[in-house]
Design a protein around this motif. Structure first.
Motif, PDB file in Angstrom:
ATOM      1  N   VAL A  11       0.836  -1.204   0.000  1.00 51.98           N
ATOM      2  CA  VAL A  11       0.000   0.000   0.000  1.00 51.98           C
ATOM      3  C   VAL A  11       0.871   1.253   0.000  1.00 51.98           C
ATOM      4  O   VAL A  11       0.632   2.197  -0.772  1.00 51.98           O
ATOM      5  CB  VAL A  11      -0.946   0.004   1.220  1.00 51.98           C
ATOM      6  CG1 VAL A  11      -1.690   1.340   1.309  1.00 51.98           C
ATOM      7  CG2 VAL A  11      -1.935  -1.151   1.126  1.00 51.98           C
ATOM      8  N   LEU A  12       1.903   1.255   0.859  1.00 46.50           N
ATOM      9  CA  LEU A  12       2.794   2.411   0.929  1.00 46.50           C
ATOM     10  C   LEU A  12       3.534   2.616  -0.393  1.00 46.50           C
ATOM     11  O   LEU A  12       3.626   3.742  -0.908  1.00 46.50           O
ATOM     12  CB  LEU A  12       3.796   2.224   2.063  1.00 46.50           C
ATOM     13  CG  LEU A  12       4.836   3.338   2.246  1.00 46.50           C
ATOM     14  CD1 LEU A  12       4.142   4.669   2.519  1.00 46.50           C
ATOM     15  CD2 LEU A  12       5.798   3.001   3.379  1.00 46.50           C
ATOM     16  N   ASN A  18       1.939   6.227  -7.167  1.00 44.13           N
ATOM     17  CA  ASN A  18       0.840   7.039  -7.693  1.00 44.13           C
ATOM     18  C   ASN A  18       1.156   8.533  -7.673  1.00 44.13           C
ATOM     19  O   ASN A  18       0.796   9.262  -8.606  1.00 44.13           O
ATOM     20  CB  ASN A  18      -0.437   6.779  -6.887  1.00 44.13           C
ATOM     21  CG  ASN A  18      -1.166   5.528  -7.344  1.00 44.13           C
ATOM     22  OD1 ASN A  18      -1.336   5.303  -8.527  1.00 44.13           O
ATOM     23  ND2 ASN A  18      -1.595   4.704  -6.400  1.00 44.13           N
ATOM     24  N   VAL A  19       1.812   8.995  -6.597  1.00 49.65           N
ATOM     25  CA  VAL A  19       2.054  10.440  -6.471  1.00 49.65           C
ATOM     26  C   VAL A  19       3.276  10.888  -7.274  1.00 49.65           C
ATOM     27  O   VAL A  19       3.482  12.096  -7.464  1.00 49.65           O
ATOM     28  CB  VAL A  19       2.225  10.857  -4.995  1.00 49.65           C
ATOM     29  CG1 VAL A  19       0.991  10.506  -4.190  1.00 49.65           C
ATOM     30  CG2 VAL A  19       3.472  10.229  -4.374  1.00 49.65           C
ATOM     31  N   ALA A  23       3.140  10.173 -16.930  1.00 49.20           N
ATOM     32  CA  ALA A  23       2.336  10.554 -18.094  1.00 49.20           C
ATOM     33  C   ALA A  23       0.859  10.707 -17.738  1.00 49.20           C
ATOM     34  O   ALA A  23       0.186  11.631 -18.219  1.00 49.20           O
ATOM     35  CB  ALA A  23       2.515   9.516 -19.198  1.00 49.20           C
ATOM     36  N   ASP A  24       0.343   9.799 -16.898  1.00 48.39           N
ATOM     37  CA  ASP A  24      -1.078   9.872 -16.534  1.00 48.39           C
ATOM     38  C   ASP A  24      -1.390  11.164 -15.777  1.00 48.39           C
ATOM     39  O   ASP A  24      -2.392  11.833 -16.041  1.00 48.39           O
ATOM     40  CB  ASP A  24      -1.463   8.668 -15.670  1.00 48.39           C
ATOM     41  CG  ASP A  24      -1.458   7.371 -16.462  1.00 48.39           C
ATOM     42  OD1 ASP A  24      -1.390   7.437 -17.704  1.00 48.39           O
ATOM     43  OD2 ASP A  24      -1.517   6.294 -15.845  1.00 48.39           O
ATOM     44  N   THR A 161      -6.206   3.682  -4.284  1.00 48.95           N
ATOM     45  CA  THR A 161      -5.353   4.784  -3.825  1.00 48.95           C
ATOM     46  C   THR A 161      -5.043   5.741  -4.977  1.00 48.95           C
ATOM     47  O   THR A 161      -4.962   6.955  -4.788  1.00 48.95           O
ATOM     48  CB  THR A 161      -4.046   4.251  -3.217  1.00 48.95           C
ATOM     49  OG1 THR A 161      -3.343   3.461  -4.193  1.00 48.95           O
ATOM     50  CG2 THR A 161      -4.329   3.383  -2.004  1.00 48.95           C
ATOM     51  N   GLY A 162      -4.891   5.172  -6.171  1.00 47.66           N
ATOM     52  CA  GLY A 162      -4.622   6.008  -7.335  1.00 47.66           C
ATOM     53  C   GLY A 162      -5.787   6.918  -7.676  1.00 47.66           C
ATOM     54  O   GLY A 162      -5.592   8.055  -8.121  1.00 47.66           O
TER      55      GLY A 162
END
Length: 210
Positions: A11-12, A18-19, A23-24, A161-162
């Motif tokens: 998860v971490l 994600n952060v 490109a996304d 999370t994303g």
């Protein structure tokens, strides 16, 4: 449980991935800044939809084709790059800012187009498929390597999370640029900058290696 190991570390790690600017995130920023909150959110949902398809493909082994075939990887990569270039050129050479119809009350058809452009942008990026194939197995017991359930659980967790991050980016960027979009001239140039951003993303994808 379900063959998943070190779930907390996953998860971490997923949050950190994600952060990290990619490109996304840049695609979502471009839509949010130039076209407003609704378009930003729908582009984020589209990106997540494409990632969901990649996740399912990885869980059932379909993404291995991209990992093992340089030809398949190149075909998907160049289609994705061409699509981003198309979006960029369309914005870059448009004579009228699309913000006139999107900034205040976007039509559902326009939002659908924004959503599907996000889906295609992510889906046609083979590096996303390879990411899921490389990242998720590190947190799965080798004895469960052929089981799709741990892949899906980890993938859905990563996407959850994303989604918080992507939608947050869309709202924040749209809010930050709201005053700029109220000026027709600035709106026009925001479209041009966004078009240039998409072209840059397409070029980067075209020259990426598997």
């Amino acid at each position: 449980m379900f063959g998943i190991i070190n779930f907390g570390a996953f998860v971490l790690s997923g949050i950190l991935v994600n952060v990290a600017p990619g490109a996304d995130t840049m695609f979502i920023l471009g839509r949010s800044i130039s076209q407003g909150k609704k378009s930003g959110i729908f582009s984020a949902l589209g990106i997540l939809g494409g990632a969901l398809i990649h996740c399912i493909m990885a869980a059932f082994g379909l993404s291995i084709l991209l990992a093992k075939s340089a030809l398949a990887f190149s075909i998907v990569k160049y289609i994705g790059a061409a699509y981003l270039l198309f979006l960029g050129l369309k914005l870059l050479f448009s004579k009228k800012s699309k913000l006139d119809s999107l900034s205040s009350n976007p039509k559902s058809e326009s939002l659908r187009k924004v959503f599907w452009s996000g889906v295609l942008t992510d889906l046609l990026n083979p590096k996303v498929a390879l990411f899921f194939l490389a990242f998720l197995p590190q947190f799965i017991n080798p004895a469960y390597a052929e089981n799709a359930i741990p892949f899906l659980i980890l993938g859905f967790t990563f996407l959850f999370t994303g989604s918080i991050w992507c939608i947050g980016v869309a709202i924040f960027a749209a809010k930050l640029s709201e005053k700029f979009r109220q000026n027709p001239k600035i709106k026009f140039w925001l479209d041009k900058v966004t078009g240039g951003l998409f072209i840059g993303l397409g070029a980067k994808l075209a020259f990426s290696k598997s």
